[in-house]
Design an enzyme around this catalytic site. Sequence first.
Site, PDB file in Angstrom:
ATOM      1  N   ASP A  51      15.669 -33.300   4.820  1.00  0.00           N
ATOM      2  CA  ASP A  51      14.397 -33.083   5.518  1.00  0.00           C
ATOM      3  C   ASP A  51      13.709 -31.918   4.823  1.00  0.00           C
ATOM      4  O   ASP A  51      14.245 -30.802   4.796  1.00  0.00           O
ATOM      5  CB  ASP A  51      14.675 -32.766   6.988  1.00  0.00           C
ATOM      6  CG  ASP A  51      13.393 -32.617   7.790  1.00  0.00           C
ATOM      7  OD1 ASP A  51      12.466 -31.917   7.318  1.00  0.00           O
ATOM      8  OD2 ASP A  51      13.322 -33.171   8.892  1.00  0.00           O
ATOM      9  N   LYS A  65      17.029 -46.920  17.255  1.00  0.00           N
ATOM     10  CA  LYS A  65      18.054 -46.006  17.757  1.00  0.00           C
ATOM     11  C   LYS A  65      19.212 -46.791  18.365  1.00  0.00           C
ATOM     12  O   LYS A  65      18.998 -47.824  19.017  1.00  0.00           O
ATOM     13  CB  LYS A  65      17.458 -45.071  18.816  1.00  0.00           C
ATOM     14  CG  LYS A  65      16.441 -44.102  18.256  1.00  0.00           C
ATOM     15  CD  LYS A  65      17.074 -43.141  17.273  1.00  0.00           C
ATOM     16  CE  LYS A  65      16.037 -42.249  16.618  1.00  0.00           C
ATOM     17  NZ  LYS A  65      16.623 -41.390  15.584  1.00  0.00           N
ATOM     18  N   GLU A  82      10.184 -42.485   5.222  1.00  0.00           N
ATOM     19  CA  GLU A  82      10.395 -42.661   6.659  1.00  0.00           C
ATOM     20  C   GLU A  82       9.074 -42.354   7.360  1.00  0.00           C
ATOM     21  O   GLU A  82       8.568 -41.232   7.275  1.00  0.00           O
ATOM     22  CB  GLU A  82      11.497 -41.719   7.169  1.00  0.00           C
ATOM     23  CG  GLU A  82      11.610 -41.781   8.678  1.00  0.00           C
ATOM     24  CD  GLU A  82      12.854 -41.135   9.252  1.00  0.00           C
ATOM     25  OE1 GLU A  82      13.446 -40.251   8.593  1.00  0.00           O
ATOM     26  OE2 GLU A  82      13.226 -41.512  10.377  1.00  0.00           O
ATOM     27  N   GLU A 104      20.243 -35.327   7.490  1.00  0.00           N
ATOM     28  CA  GLU A 104      19.023 -34.725   8.037  1.00  0.00           C
ATOM     29  C   GLU A 104      19.293 -33.413   8.765  1.00  0.00           C
ATOM     30  O   GLU A 104      18.372 -32.647   9.002  1.00  0.00           O
ATOM     31  CB  GLU A 104      18.306 -35.717   8.968  1.00  0.00           C
ATOM     32  CG  GLU A 104      19.019 -35.965  10.277  1.00  0.00           C
ATOM     33  CD  GLU A 104      18.196 -36.810  11.242  1.00  0.00           C
ATOM     34  OE1 GLU A 104      18.150 -38.022  11.027  1.00  0.00           O
ATOM     35  OE2 GLU A 104      17.625 -36.264  12.183  1.00  0.00           O
ATOM     36  N   ASP A 123      20.163 -45.880  13.780  1.00  0.00           N
ATOM     37  CA  ASP A 123      20.347 -44.430  13.737  1.00  0.00           C
ATOM     38  C   ASP A 123      21.055 -43.964  15.006  1.00  0.00           C
ATOM     39  O   ASP A 123      20.516 -44.085  16.106  1.00  0.00           O
ATOM     40  CB  ASP A 123      18.964 -43.764  13.631  1.00  0.00           C
ATOM     41  CG  ASP A 123      19.051 -42.269  13.414  1.00  0.00           C
ATOM     42  OD1 ASP A 123      20.176 -41.731  13.393  1.00  0.00           O
ATOM     43  OD2 ASP A 123      17.985 -41.639  13.263  1.00  0.00           O
ATOM     44  N   GLU A 159      22.958 -44.734  10.279  1.00  0.00           N
ATOM     45  CA  GLU A 159      22.560 -43.345  10.020  1.00  0.00           C
ATOM     46  C   GLU A 159      23.259 -42.384  10.981  1.00  0.00           C
ATOM     47  O   GLU A 159      23.324 -42.652  12.184  1.00  0.00           O
ATOM     48  CB  GLU A 159      21.042 -43.257  10.180  1.00  0.00           C
ATOM     49  CG  GLU A 159      20.440 -41.886   9.931  1.00  0.00           C
ATOM     50  CD  GLU A 159      18.919 -41.998   9.816  1.00  0.00           C
ATOM     51  OE1 GLU A 159      18.412 -42.984   9.256  1.00  0.00           O
ATOM     52  OE2 GLU A 159      18.228 -41.079  10.307  1.00  0.00           O
ATOM     53  N   HIS A 210      14.417 -37.526   5.159  1.00  0.00           N
ATOM     54  CA  HIS A 210      14.146 -37.589   6.596  1.00  0.00           C
ATOM     55  C   HIS A 210      12.775 -36.968   6.840  1.00  0.00           C
ATOM     56  O   HIS A 210      12.466 -35.917   6.268  1.00  0.00           O
ATOM     57  CB  HIS A 210      15.207 -36.788   7.350  1.00  0.00           C
ATOM     58  CG  HIS A 210      14.954 -36.647   8.814  1.00  0.00           C
ATOM     59  ND1 HIS A 210      14.543 -35.465   9.398  1.00  0.00           N
ATOM     60  CD2 HIS A 210      15.051 -37.547   9.818  1.00  0.00           C
ATOM     61  CE1 HIS A 210      14.399 -35.650  10.694  1.00  0.00           C
ATOM     62  NE2 HIS A 210      14.708 -36.892  10.988  1.00  0.00           N
TER      63      HIS A 210
HETATM   64 CA    CA Z   1      17.708 -39.822  11.981  1.00  0.00          CA
END
Ligand code: CA
Length: 387
Positions: A273, A169, A337, A250, A198, A224, A300
């Site tokens: 997703d 992150k 993922e 996502e 991300d 991302e 995702h």
């Molecule tokens: Ca993400």
Amino acid sequence: MRITDVQTFHLTAKLDKPFAWSLRWTDTRSAVLVKITTDEGIVGWGEAGSSGAPAIATVITSQYRPLLLGRDPFDVEIIWEELYALTRDAGQKGTAIDAISGVDIALWDIIGKAVGKPIHKLLGGCARSRVTVYATGLYYYDQDPRAVAARVEEACHYREQGYRAMKMKIGGLSIADDLFHVRAIRDAIGPDVPLMVDANHGYNAYTAIRIGRRLEELDVLWLEEPVVPEDLDGYLRVKSALDLAIAGGECEYTRFGFLPLVERRAVDIVQPDLGRVGGLSEAKKIASLANAAQIACIPHVWGTGIIVAAALQLIATLPNCPPVRNPQSIWHEPVLEFDRTPNPLRGRVAPEPELDAEGAIAVPPGPGLGIEVDEDAVRHFGREVIW
Ligand code: CA
């Protein structure tokens, strides 16, 4: 075959330790699961939405259930269109589509079990029986921006466990502090492990470009969700300014939502997703749409073993992009993922898949999703939602 019952469950589990990303802290994991029963005794499971919002379950039980009772599960894509048409006027995105997603996955699970085939054999066939994974983790566990040691340790742990790539992150600290963390992790894992970042749409375009230039120096593979999903021109500005790959999608819904992302080449990688875009039926269409623009599709995944299994079934069918003699993971071949953050639900609802020596996971070969859902665990963590 006829549908005789549609049930929904809202599951929650408290975490020992909260964690954060660019937007917020959480101390809870949650999920909405769908169970569809048929007159032939075949039961299918789906997972609806990755937010775990109980409103998703209410949409299914109050609006979709009456339409589903008595229907043939093999009419899955006809049913999809009917459910979408029913709620289109309410906004074409959000909770109503999360809800369709869970129903769609459960119907495919039933179809697979009815014919004794895994879903990927019904969606076009098996392009790969094992899928390379990347570890999603490296969230923020500490308010202190200098507290990088635990994140470095976590990254080294993934490398030692055999993960071939990982994602961390950013966007939760100042640009300087986030770069300090990315550099520390890059130094620790070495140059050979692909590292992705991300931002969870935590930047505006000029800030994303500013940090993106420095991330390129650290050999970050993809950035991302640099900007909010509504800001298509922001995506285009970031993508044209940077050489690293831009991933996103996502937070997007349905093929209609992905069309402008694909047509305008706003991303290099789309990340539908399955629990959100409209299930397996719709994710397959989105992957085809992306393929027509030679945009990679790397779904995702955030949820229980049900959504992991659904994603594996889809990824098994996706062609390499582009098809080459010696395909490389991520560059040509879609990957899974694999969320490694704490989630007490994940391995309890359905068994956790195992990582092999090549950093890959087997596509479940059994009928339907290819997993056994533990209904006792579902009821232990959740309650049935009756609107
Ligand atoms: Ca993400």
